[in-house]
Design a protein around this motif. Structure first.
Motif: not given
Ligand code: FES
Length: 136
Positions: A47-52, A127-131
């Motif tokens: 998840r994007t939120s997992d990557v600082p 690929t980033v889709e949403g989060d």
């Protein structure tokens, strides 16, 4: 004197018998083998939120490191060090660090920042889709 000693040795040999077993090859005390079925199946890496931002995270089981050099921009690289094949250990201060011999790679493009490695970490397509961040 001699006979006593023989008796002891014989007893010792019998006791040794077939005590040799192969139990445990080291390795693998922390990582479960089965992938997590909830949420992170079908190609999702993280998840994007997992990557600082300004850092990254290492997915050891996938041998991929996902980074976010600047906010909202994600990259991924092979997590296998190009020096001698260790999986990199940490992402700190803008670099992807290998603990085996001290190589460090840029979180922006995988370039070598510090040897002994001489080749960059190969980029992985994501690929980033949403989060959700997926391979491919
Ligand atoms: S294997 Fe990474 S520095 Fe040697």
């Amino acid at each position: 004197m001699n006979t006593r000693r023989r008796t002891v040795l014989a007893a010792g040999a019998a006791a040794l018998g077939t005590g040799c077993g192969s139990s445990g090859d080291g390795n693998g005390s922390t990582a479960p083998k089965t992938p997590q079925p909830s949420g992170t199946s079908d190609g999702e890496l993280a998840r994007t939120s997992d990557v600082p931002a300004g850092g990254g995270m290492i997915l050891r089981d996938r041998k991929v490191v996902v980074t976010q050099p600047t906010a909202g921009e994600f990259r991924a690289f092979s997590a296998v060090c190009t020096h001698a094949g260790c999986v990199v250990a940490a992402v700190t201060d803008g670099t992807i660090d290998c603990a085996c011999h001290g190589s460090r790679f840029s979180i922006e493009d995988g370039a070598v920042e510090n040897g002994p490695a001489t080749r960059p970490l190969p980029a992985e397509r994501i690929t980033v889709e949403g989060d959700s961040i997926r391979l491919g």
